[in-house]
Write a protein that holds these residues in place. Structure first.
Motif, PDB file in Angstrom:
ATOM      1  N   GLN A 292       0.996  -1.127   0.066  1.00 53.53           N
ATOM      2  CA  GLN A 292       0.135  -0.113   0.088  1.00 53.53           C
ATOM      3  C   GLN A 292       0.642   1.291   0.086  1.00 53.53           C
ATOM      4  O   GLN A 292       0.440   2.418  -0.601  1.00 53.53           O
ATOM      5  CB  GLN A 292      -0.826  -0.001   1.327  1.00 53.53           C
ATOM      6  CG  GLN A 292      -2.078  -1.107   1.197  1.00 53.53           C
ATOM      7  CD  GLN A 292      -2.653  -1.086   2.360  1.00 53.53           C
ATOM      8  OE1 GLN A 292      -2.131  -0.994   3.668  1.00 53.53           O
ATOM      9  NE2 GLN A 292      -3.989  -1.538   2.455  1.00 53.53           N
ATOM     10  N   HIS A 296       0.613   4.223  -2.958  1.00 56.60           N
ATOM     11  CA  HIS A 296       0.261   5.530  -2.537  1.00 56.60           C
ATOM     12  C   HIS A 296       1.480   6.607  -2.626  1.00 56.60           C
ATOM     13  O   HIS A 296       1.303   7.751  -2.699  1.00 56.60           O
ATOM     14  CB  HIS A 296      -0.527   5.815  -1.417  1.00 56.60           C
ATOM     15  CG  HIS A 296      -1.864   4.903  -1.346  1.00 56.60           C
ATOM     16  ND1 HIS A 296      -2.691   5.578  -1.883  1.00 56.60           N
ATOM     17  CD2 HIS A 296      -2.129   3.869  -0.575  1.00 56.60           C
ATOM     18  CE1 HIS A 296      -4.119   4.729  -1.741  1.00 56.60           C
ATOM     19  NE2 HIS A 296      -3.542   3.730  -1.111  1.00 56.60           N
ATOM     20  N   GLU A 316      -6.158   3.625 -13.539  1.00 59.61           N
ATOM     21  CA  GLU A 316      -6.421   2.987 -12.476  1.00 59.61           C
ATOM     22  C   GLU A 316      -6.416   1.339 -12.598  1.00 59.61           C
ATOM     23  O   GLU A 316      -5.230   1.100 -13.346  1.00 59.61           O
ATOM     24  CB  GLU A 316      -7.993   3.259 -11.885  1.00 59.61           C
ATOM     25  CG  GLU A 316      -8.268   4.521 -11.874  1.00 59.61           C
ATOM     26  CD  GLU A 316      -7.555   5.284 -10.365  1.00 59.61           C
ATOM     27  OE1 GLU A 316      -7.462   4.229  -9.393  1.00 59.61           O
ATOM     28  OE2 GLU A 316      -7.407   6.366 -10.256  1.00 59.61           O
ATOM     29  N   LYS A 330     -15.120   4.894  -6.690  1.00 61.74           N
ATOM     30  CA  LYS A 330     -14.865   5.855  -5.483  1.00 61.74           C
ATOM     31  C   LYS A 330     -13.544   5.615  -4.954  1.00 61.74           C
ATOM     32  O   LYS A 330     -12.831   6.490  -4.505  1.00 61.74           O
ATOM     33  CB  LYS A 330     -15.977   5.259  -4.358  1.00 61.74           C
ATOM     34  CG  LYS A 330     -17.382   5.681  -4.895  1.00 61.74           C
ATOM     35  CD  LYS A 330     -18.273   5.354  -3.780  1.00 61.74           C
ATOM     36  CE  LYS A 330     -19.788   5.561  -4.229  1.00 61.74           C
ATOM     37  NZ  LYS A 330     -20.248   4.394  -5.343  1.00 61.74           N
ATOM     38  N   ASN A 331     -13.094   4.311  -4.923  1.00 58.25           N
ATOM     39  CA  ASN A 331     -11.699   4.311  -4.368  1.00 58.25           C
ATOM     40  C   ASN A 331     -10.454   4.317  -5.302  1.00 58.25           C
ATOM     41  O   ASN A 331     -10.032   3.504  -5.789  1.00 58.25           O
ATOM     42  CB  ASN A 331     -11.852   2.633  -3.684  1.00 58.25           C
ATOM     43  CG  ASN A 331     -10.617   2.430  -2.820  1.00 58.25           C
ATOM     44  OD1 ASN A 331      -9.906   3.284  -2.398  1.00 58.25           O
ATOM     45  ND2 ASN A 331     -10.229   1.060  -2.494  1.00 58.25           N
ATOM     46  N   LYS A 332     -10.336   5.293  -5.559  1.00 58.24           N
ATOM     47  CA  LYS A 332      -9.365   5.828  -6.695  1.00 58.24           C
ATOM     48  C   LYS A 332      -7.987   5.800  -6.076  1.00 58.24           C
ATOM     49  O   LYS A 332      -7.776   6.029  -4.703  1.00 58.24           O
ATOM     50  CB  LYS A 332      -9.391   7.008  -7.218  1.00 58.24           C
ATOM     51  CG  LYS A 332     -10.854   7.207  -8.185  1.00 58.24           C
ATOM     52  CD  LYS A 332     -10.890   8.231  -8.992  1.00 58.24           C
ATOM     53  CE  LYS A 332     -11.836   8.393 -10.079  1.00 58.24           C
ATOM     54  NZ  LYS A 332     -12.192   9.727 -10.713  1.00 58.24           N
ATOM     55  N   SER A 334      -4.615   7.370  -4.710  1.00 62.26           N
ATOM     56  CA  SER A 334      -4.310   8.651  -4.204  1.00 62.26           C
ATOM     57  C   SER A 334      -3.018   8.621  -4.199  1.00 62.26           C
ATOM     58  O   SER A 334      -2.159   7.516  -3.831  1.00 62.26           O
ATOM     59  CB  SER A 334      -4.914   9.043  -2.969  1.00 62.26           C
ATOM     60  OG  SER A 334      -4.657   8.268  -2.037  1.00 62.26           O
ATOM     61  N   GLU A 480     -13.200  -1.487  -6.953  1.00 63.19           N
ATOM     62  CA  GLU A 480     -13.293  -0.910  -5.688  1.00 63.19           C
ATOM     63  C   GLU A 480     -12.129  -1.663  -4.671  1.00 63.19           C
ATOM     64  O   GLU A 480     -11.559  -1.233  -3.689  1.00 63.19           O
ATOM     65  CB  GLU A 480     -14.568  -0.701  -5.045  1.00 63.19           C
ATOM     66  CG  GLU A 480     -15.526   0.261  -6.000  1.00 63.19           C
ATOM     67  CD  GLU A 480     -15.131   1.533  -5.967  1.00 63.19           C
ATOM     68  OE1 GLU A 480     -14.266   1.919  -5.193  1.00 63.19           O
ATOM     69  OE2 GLU A 480     -15.810   2.505  -6.542  1.00 63.19           O
ATOM     70  N   GLU A 484      -7.102  -1.656  -2.008  1.00 66.60           N
ATOM     71  CA  GLU A 484      -7.134  -2.244  -0.397  1.00 66.60           C
ATOM     72  C   GLU A 484      -6.119  -3.012  -0.385  1.00 66.60           C
ATOM     73  O   GLU A 484      -5.267  -3.289   0.800  1.00 66.60           O
ATOM     74  CB  GLU A 484      -8.242  -2.700   0.047  1.00 66.60           C
ATOM     75  CG  GLU A 484      -8.304  -3.319   1.368  1.00 66.60           C
ATOM     76  CD  GLU A 484      -7.685  -2.121   2.490  1.00 66.60           C
ATOM     77  OE1 GLU A 484      -7.512  -2.841   3.588  1.00 66.60           O
ATOM     78  OE2 GLU A 484      -8.190  -0.983   2.355  1.00 66.60           O
TER      79      GLU A 484
END
Length: 526
Positions: A292, A296, A316, A330-332, A334, A480, A484
């Motif tokens: 993660q 990011h 994406e 929604k869960n782009k 970042s 989405e 995660e």
């Protein structure tokens, strides 16, 4: 059963190729410059660079219009079961292979049997569905899939399931690597390794999809020349050494499109664009927080803009031109270096060594990424990734290699850059589904080796969905979920830009891959 299968349509290619009211002229050799030479020609095995150069000899069962519809090609019609697991094809009765043998249900069955046989090590999407073909009658074939797949027509419309001669498949399978016997408008002629691949016109051809002209191809032959060096490939355009240049290098994209010397077509390729797959079987990517943090902590927009000279967009987990891309995601992903730092601290990588890299238990936070030693775009991209990662305290070592395809098979990488273009959301299953993790006896396409049960469940629903709106809903859920777990770091969608000399006409688009389609191409006489 229903007689068709819906799918969302990718955007049509941008084109400045002019239509010409003059009658096509026959004759001449069309020279096409390609970026990559195939490792071997067998499309039922190789899912690498071969699609660029096998299509002239190979027809498919159906033609993908790219707008959610399909047209007959070698199959005149077909039916699809409500659960998208059984497909019945009715074949043309007037088609012969280049070796003179007839196209019939037995011949098409031989192609499905070939990819079904694990000894042949087919890596294609069709093989992963474990299709069992049954001859209904001489010109009717039923195909039962091990798991439902609503994108099956798209998959078999691609060059990677172009239909090969039964005689070659069964009597001379070793020859598949170096020559092709299909039903296409051109016959295999000669392959000079490291230089060129040539096809000559099939004078018996008369079964192109209805949207194209009747009869044989216009040009006498097609010669593909392999020019992996970006500058050399662009020079072939400028000097007219090549009449068609595929994958105009991104650094020349703007000036080529603006030039009045060439015609251009551009397509933002669907599927999973260039992504860094993180090997969870090796530290440090066995820790979710580390994955993660890299997702990011890299400034993907700046990396892509720098490496591609602004020619390619950041993406994406799916390219925006892919059917079932989630437009309201929604869960782009970042860009948040502070979040990345906190994630690394949480994972125990809070200390720094004398060079500024993070350490834990005396070990540096480090990994390595192999890349093809002649891939300039990959090198530029990875150099930018390396610089950004260092700011996070993460060491990424670059390894130029000559055995990149084998790395997927043996897992010898920390990160692996790959690009997978296919006009279907099924790509998410291919690259992130647990079904596609190598177990040592099969070659898997899940390069992260990560099992995500909730993702598997959603992907199974998407693949079995008979309605386009249901399929889109489930694939949106999958998009989405992916950030995660961060099995990879998506970077860019590739814009496939082709340039054509002004005296060449009729170059169209094969939507199933997508790539240039040359059957209608003709060369105007001086």
């Amino acid at each position: 059963m229903v007689a068709c299968s819906e799918k969302s349509a990718p955007s049509a290619p941008e084109s400045t190729v002019k239509t010409d009211s003059a009658s096509p002229t026959r004759g001449g050799q069309l020279v096409v410059a390609l970026r990559a030479e195939p490792a071997q020609l067998n499309p039922l095995v190789d899912q690498g660079s071969g699609a660029h150069s096998v299509r002239p000899a190979l027809d498919s069962l159906v033609w993908d219009n790219g707008d959610g519809t399909y047209e007959p090609w070698l199959a005149t019609s077909w039916e699809v079961s409500d659960d998208a697991s059984t497909y019945v094809f009715h074949l043309r009765k007037d088609v012969k292979f280049h070796d003179g043998t007839p196209l019939n249900a037995e011949a098409v069955k031989a192609n499905f049997d070939y990819v079904l046989n694990p000894a042949n090590k087919s890596t294609g999407s069709t093989a992963k569905l474990k299709p069992v073909a049954t001859v209904v009658d001489e010109y009717t074939l039923s195909v039962k899939l091990a798991t439902p797949e609503s994108s099956f027509l798209t998959l078999i419309a691609a060059p990677y399931f172009g239909i090969l001669s039964k005689a070659q498949l069964e009597n001379d399978p070793k020859s598949l690597a170096t020559k092709l016997i299909g039903t296409g408008p051109f016959k295999f002629d000669n392959w000079v390794k490291g230089q060129s691949l040539t096809y000559v016109r099939n004078d018996d051809y008369n079964w192109a999809p209805a949207k194209f002209h009747r009869g044989t191809a216009y040009v006498d032959s097609i010669k593909y020349v392999f020019l992996p060096e970006d500058q050399t490939r662009y020079n072939a355009l400028a000097t007219k050494e090549a009449q068609v240049v595929d994958y105009v290098p991104p650094e020349y994209a703007k000036q080529t499109k603006a030039s009045t010397d060439y015609q251009t077509q551009e397509f933002l390729l669907p599927g999973v664009g260039y992504s860094l797959h993180l090997n969870t079987r090796r530290p440090p990517f066995d820790q979710k927080e580390v994955r993660q943090a890299l997702l990011h902590g890299l400034n993907r927009a700046e990396i892509v803009a720098s490496a591609t000279f602004g020619a390619y967009p950041t993406q994406e987990y799916l390219a925006s031109t892919t059917p079932d891309f989630a437009k309201n995601l929604k869960n782009k992903i970042s860009y948040d270096p502070d979040l990345a730092a906190r994630l690394l601290d949480k994972a125990g990588w809070s200390q720094r060594d004398s060079e500024g890299y993070r350490v834990k238990d005396g070990q540096r936070l480090s990994s390595f990424v192999p890349y093809a030693d002649n891939d300039q775009l990959a090198q530029r991209t990875l150099e930018q990734v390396q610089i950004d990662a260092r700011k996070l305290g993460f060491e990424i070592q670059l390894q130029p290699v000559t055995d990149l395809p084998e790395r997927l098979y043996n897992g010898n990488y920390g990160l692996l850059g790959s690009f997978q273009s296919e006009a279907t959301g099924m790509q998410l299953w291919r690259l992130y589904g647990s079904d596609n993790i190598s177990d040592g006896s099969t070659v898997g396409s899940n390069a992260s080796f990560l099992r995500i049960p909730e993702l598997d469940a959603v992907l199974a629903k998407a693949r079995a969905a008979g309605k386009a709106e249901d399929r889109a809903k489930y694939y949106a859920e999958a998009q989405e979920i992916l950030p995660e777990y961060a099995p990879s770091v998506p970077l860019y969608s590739r814009a496939r830009l082709i340039a054509v000399q002004k005296n060449v006409h009729g170059v169209t688009w094969d939507n199933a891959w997508p790539q240039p389609f040359l059957f209608d191409a003709w060369i105007a006489q001086p």
